[in-house]
Design an enzyme around this catalytic site. Structure first.
Site, short mmCIF file in Angstrom:
data_model
loop_
_atom_site.label_atom_id
_atom_site.label_comp_id
_atom_site.label_asym_id
_atom_site.label_seq_id
_atom_site.Cartn_x
_atom_site.Cartn_y
_atom_site.Cartn_z
N LYS A 71 14.08 4.22 -11.36
CA LYS A 71 13.20 4.51 -10.46
C LYS A 71 13.20 3.55 -9.03
O LYS A 71 13.27 3.88 -8.00
CB LYS A 71 11.48 4.48 -10.82
CG LYS A 71 10.59 4.76 -9.86
CD LYS A 71 9.15 4.61 -10.48
CE LYS A 71 8.14 4.78 -9.23
NZ LYS A 71 6.74 4.57 -9.68
N ASP A 80 1.03 -1.16 0.13
CA ASP A 80 0.00 -0.01 -0.04
C ASP A 80 0.91 1.19 -0.17
O ASP A 80 1.81 1.46 0.80
CB ASP A 80 -0.83 0.10 1.19
CG ASP A 80 -2.21 0.71 0.96
OD1 ASP A 80 -3.08 0.49 0.16
OD2 ASP A 80 -2.31 2.02 1.64
P1 ITT Z 1 -3.54 -2.22 -5.26
O1 ITT Z 1 -4.34 -1.74 -4.02
O2 ITT Z 1 -4.37 -3.31 -6.10
O3 ITT Z 1 -2.25 -2.56 -5.01
P2 ITT Z 1 -3.83 0.62 -5.95
O4 ITT Z 1 -3.27 1.20 -7.18
O5 ITT Z 1 -5.10 0.79 -5.57
O6 ITT Z 1 -3.43 -1.02 -6.10
P3 ITT Z 1 -2.73 1.98 -3.70
O7 ITT Z 1 -3.90 1.42 -2.88
O8 ITT Z 1 -1.37 1.72 -3.10
O9 ITT Z 1 -2.84 0.97 -4.90
O10 ITT Z 1 -2.72 3.24 -4.17
C1 ITT Z 1 -1.91 4.10 -4.23
C2 ITT Z 1 -1.99 5.27 -5.40
O11 ITT Z 1 -0.73 6.21 -5.37
C3 ITT Z 1 -2.01 4.67 -6.64
O12 ITT Z 1 -3.09 4.12 -7.27
C4 ITT Z 1 -1.16 5.75 -7.46
O13 ITT Z 1 -1.97 6.58 -7.88
C5 ITT Z 1 -0.24 6.39 -6.38
N1 ITT Z 1 0.95 5.58 -6.31
C6 ITT Z 1 1.62 4.63 -5.57
N2 ITT Z 1 2.70 4.24 -5.83
C7 ITT Z 1 3.03 5.13 -6.80
C8 ITT Z 1 4.29 5.45 -7.41
O14 ITT Z 1 5.28 4.64 -7.54
N3 ITT Z 1 4.41 6.42 -8.49
C9 ITT Z 1 3.49 7.20 -8.59
N4 ITT Z 1 1.94 7.03 -7.96
C10 ITT Z 1 1.93 6.04 -7.02
#
Ligand code: ITT
Length: 195
Positions: free
Chosen positions: A172, A69
């Site tokens: 990255k 997360d």
């Molecule tokens: P899962 O829960 O299925 O893993 P998700 O996209 O919903 O997928 P998150 O709940 O962790 O994942 O959401 C975090 C959000 O933050 C993600 O959708 C991106 O918009 C942003 N995010 C996370 N990691 C990132 C990264 O490395 N670079 C840019 N944005 C990121």
């Protein structure tokens, strides 16, 4: 060979982590185990959401697994979007809209400090472990670059002069929140097996 389920529906995360793991740690996707449903993500912190996503797969499907997360925490917005990063501008998880919302809220603000945070939660047999990665940086005034995903086009990591969206996955991974958390996960696995 270690085989482990990565409890994510975000294929960008999956790609990043797969590239970083050594060849003898094989990632299994949710589709590989026949999981097509939405994983509940209803907690109020990044840590508890990470645990919730991994626990769901461990309990319902019985596999050892880990989740990720992540969120972007912006100082001048009291840590927003934080745990709501994916759905900041609406439930459709639209990165362009999320970015626009951030840029609008920061319009005219001088302090643009921010950090990306990842918590990986690992369920291994009956044990739960978490690994954290933080990457500090700055929010740009406009999106730059076309690689990556999410907020990558507006985040310049500290010590660099380009956004995550201008970096290769390998670049990255070397400095990112997720890359740092995955390194800790790899170190943990390395201790479990004979060298
Ligand atoms: P899962 O829960 O299925 O893993 P998700 O996209 O919903 O997928 P998150 O709940 O962790 O994942 O959401 C975090 C959000 O933050 C993600 O959708 C991106 O918009 C942003 N995010 C996370 N990691 C990132 C990264 O490395 N670079 C840019 N944005 C990121």
């Amino acid at each position: 060979m270690i085989e482990i389920v990565f409890s994510t529906n975000n294929m960008n995360k999956f790609k990043e982590v797969k590239l970083q793991l050594p060849k003898d740690i094989r990632l299994i996707s949710l589709k590989d185990i026949g999981c097509y449903e939405k994983i509940p993500e209803t907690e109020t912190t990044i840590r508890s959401n990470a645990i919730q996503k991994a626990k769901y797969i461990k309990e319902k499907y019985g596999f050892n697994c880990f989740s990720d997360d992540s969120g972007l925490e912006i100082d001048n917005l009291n840590g927003e979007p934080g745990v709501n990063s994916a759905v900041y501008a609406g439930l459709e998880k639209n990165s362009k809209k999320n970015i626009n919302k951030v840029l609008k809220k920061l319009n005219g603000k001088k302090n643009r400090d921010a950090s990306f945070k990842t918590i990986i939660a690992l369920y291994l047999d009956d044990n739960l472990l978490t690994f954290e990665g933080i990457c500090k940086g700055q929010i740009t005034k406009k999106p730059i670059g076309i690689k990556g995903f999410g907020y990558d086009p507006i985040f310049i990591p500290k010590g660099f002069n380009k956004t995550f969206a201008e970096m290769t996955l390998k670049e990255k991974n070397m400095i990112s929140h997720r890359g740092l958390a995955v390194n800790k996960l790899i170190c943990f696995f390395n201790k479990l097996r004979p060298c």
